[in-house]
Design a protein around this motif. Structure first.
Motif, PDB file in Angstrom:
ATOM      1  N   TYR A 258      90.691 -35.831 -36.455  1.00 16.20           N
ATOM      2  CA  TYR A 258      91.224 -36.458 -37.667  1.00 16.20           C
ATOM      3  C   TYR A 258      92.644 -36.021 -38.009  1.00 16.20           C
ATOM      4  O   TYR A 258      93.130 -36.280 -39.101  1.00 16.20           O
ATOM      5  CB  TYR A 258      90.292 -36.154 -38.852  1.00 16.20           C
ATOM      6  CG  TYR A 258      88.899 -36.670 -38.627  1.00 16.20           C
ATOM      7  CD1 TYR A 258      88.623 -38.035 -38.609  1.00 16.20           C
ATOM      8  CD2 TYR A 258      87.840 -35.781 -38.394  1.00 16.20           C
ATOM      9  CE1 TYR A 258      87.346 -38.507 -38.377  1.00 16.20           C
ATOM     10  CE2 TYR A 258      86.556 -36.246 -38.160  1.00 16.20           C
ATOM     11  CZ  TYR A 258      86.315 -37.611 -38.150  1.00 16.20           C
ATOM     12  OH  TYR A 258      85.048 -38.076 -37.915  1.00 16.20           O
ATOM     13  N   ARG A 259      93.333 -35.375 -37.070  1.00 13.10           N
ATOM     14  CA  ARG A 259      94.684 -34.877 -37.372  1.00 13.10           C
ATOM     15  C   ARG A 259      95.695 -35.997 -37.562  1.00 13.10           C
ATOM     16  O   ARG A 259      96.722 -35.801 -38.193  1.00 13.10           O
ATOM     17  CB  ARG A 259      95.143 -33.908 -36.274  1.00 13.10           C
ATOM     18  CG  ARG A 259      94.481 -32.552 -36.420  1.00 13.10           C
ATOM     19  CD  ARG A 259      94.920 -31.564 -35.381  1.00 13.10           C
ATOM     20  NE  ARG A 259      94.188 -30.306 -35.552  1.00 13.10           N
ATOM     21  CZ  ARG A 259      94.117 -29.355 -34.646  1.00 13.10           C
ATOM     22  NH1 ARG A 259      94.759 -29.501 -33.490  1.00 13.10           N
ATOM     23  NH2 ARG A 259      93.428 -28.253 -34.871  1.00 13.10           N
TER      24      ARG A 259
ATOM     25  N   ARG B 131      96.215 -36.156 -46.366  1.00 21.82           N
ATOM     26  CA  ARG B 131      97.558 -36.286 -45.785  1.00 21.82           C
ATOM     27  C   ARG B 131      98.486 -37.034 -46.740  1.00 21.82           C
ATOM     28  O   ARG B 131      99.671 -36.693 -46.871  1.00 21.82           O
ATOM     29  CB  ARG B 131      97.474 -37.020 -44.444  1.00 21.82           C
ATOM     30  CG  ARG B 131      98.796 -37.074 -43.694  1.00 21.82           C
ATOM     31  CD  ARG B 131      98.597 -37.725 -42.322  1.00 21.82           C
ATOM     32  NE  ARG B 131      97.703 -36.942 -41.500  1.00 21.82           N
ATOM     33  CZ  ARG B 131      98.054 -35.865 -40.837  1.00 21.82           C
ATOM     34  NH1 ARG B 131      99.302 -35.427 -40.908  1.00 21.82           N
ATOM     35  NH2 ARG B 131      97.187 -35.210 -40.103  1.00 21.82           N
TER      36      ARG B 131
ATOM     37  N   TYR C  67      90.152 -37.590 -44.680  1.00 19.34           N
ATOM     38  CA  TYR C  67      91.225 -36.721 -44.194  1.00 19.34           C
ATOM     39  C   TYR C  67      92.591 -37.388 -44.371  1.00 19.34           C
ATOM     40  O   TYR C  67      93.588 -36.717 -44.648  1.00 19.34           O
ATOM     41  CB  TYR C  67      90.989 -36.351 -42.729  1.00 19.34           C
ATOM     42  CG  TYR C  67      89.961 -35.256 -42.547  1.00 19.34           C
ATOM     43  CD1 TYR C  67      90.296 -33.928 -42.815  1.00 19.34           C
ATOM     44  CD2 TYR C  67      88.667 -35.539 -42.126  1.00 19.34           C
ATOM     45  CE1 TYR C  67      89.357 -32.913 -42.651  1.00 19.34           C
ATOM     46  CE2 TYR C  67      87.720 -34.530 -41.968  1.00 19.34           C
ATOM     47  CZ  TYR C  67      88.076 -33.223 -42.235  1.00 19.34           C
ATOM     48  OH  TYR C  67      87.144 -32.216 -42.093  1.00 19.34           O
TER      49      TYR C  67
ATOM     50  N   THR D 192      92.720 -29.200 -40.039  1.00 23.23           N
ATOM     51  CA  THR D 192      92.003 -30.457 -39.861  1.00 23.23           C
ATOM     52  C   THR D 192      91.387 -30.524 -38.466  1.00 23.23           C
ATOM     53  O   THR D 192      92.040 -30.153 -37.489  1.00 23.23           O
ATOM     54  CB  THR D 192      92.971 -31.650 -40.039  1.00 23.23           C
ATOM     55  OG1 THR D 192      93.563 -31.583 -41.339  1.00 23.23           O
ATOM     56  CG2 THR D 192      92.242 -32.974 -39.897  1.00 23.23           C
TER      57      THR D 192
END
Length: 235
Positions: free
Chosen positions: A58-59, A115, A111, A54
């Motif tokens: 956007y992690r 997750r 994103y 990622t």
């Protein structure tokens, strides 16, 4: 004469990362995530692989939009259980079209949705690209096999296609978009699409064929016309 073998290569000539990629593919992870882990893939965890694949911005993305979370639940409900007893895999499912102004949080939600699936314990093989980058990869080149590139994006179980409509429209753009969307439509593969265009303006940009496919395969989400990035900077 003794032949020296790279310590990262197994006896059969297969690299450690290639072998690990095969193992992780069964668990629902793409090779790109394996490469991003560096030289110590034994420290793999689904969350680590997700973060590695990622973009840094956007992690820590969290999906909180009700329709995005509803999409994730639908995809999770259709995940399949492999015969090997490994985790259930995202295989088919609905798609989501998120429309709104630049900075409204569409990419963040996309994103974040991946997750959600990973944290639900699902195997998720995914790719992400902007539409502009995709067209650049698909343009004829002596160093790139455009058909192979298209096949990779067409077949991956889950795709983020970001900023659809940002590239200048042309016959090439319309044709390549149609080919990609049509293949994913036929295979019933979940696709997260973001666009800065208003939904009613998509037809003029994408043409009838693509718009028709998108109308059938996606749930459409209109984000509020607020640039969250600007508000965050002001705060």
């Amino acid at each position: 004469m003794r032949h020296h073998r790279d310590p990262q290569t197994l006896a059969d000539g297969t690299s450690v990362l290639d072998r690990m990629a095969r193992i992780l593919a069964a668990r629902g992870l793409d090779r790109t995530a394996v490469d991003a882990l560096g030289d110590e893939p034994e420290r793999f965890s689904p969350e680590a692989a997700l973060s590695a694949g990622t973009p840094p911005r956007y992690r820590d993305a969290i999906a909180d939009h009700p329709l995005v979370l509803a999409w994730a639940r639908q995809v999770a409900a259709q995940a399949t259980a492999p015969s090997t007893g490994a985790r259930r895999q995202v295989a088919t499912g609905p798609s989501l079209l998120m429309a709104g102004v630049t900075g409204a949080g569409k990419t963040h939600q996309a994103y974040g949705a991946i997750r959600v699936l990973v944290r639900a314990g699902l195997g998720v093989r995914w790719r992400a690209t902007t539409a502009a980058d995709l067209y650049a990869e698909l343009r004829p080149s002596t160093t790139t096999d455009a058909e192979r590139v298209l096949a990779a994006y067409s077949r991956v179980p889950l795709l983020i296609l970001d900023d659809l409509g940002a590239a200048k429209t042309s016959e090439f753009v319309e044709e390549q978009t149609c080919r990609l969307i049509n293949r994913r439509y036929n295979a019933m593969l979940p696709t997260l699409i973001t666009t800065n265009l208003r939904i009613r303006d998509l037809k003029a940009y994408l043409g009838d064929r693509v718009t028709s496919r998108l109308a059938e395969m996606t749930t459409r989400v209109e984000f509020e016309p607020v640039d969250r990035r600007r508000h965050q900077r002001a705060a």
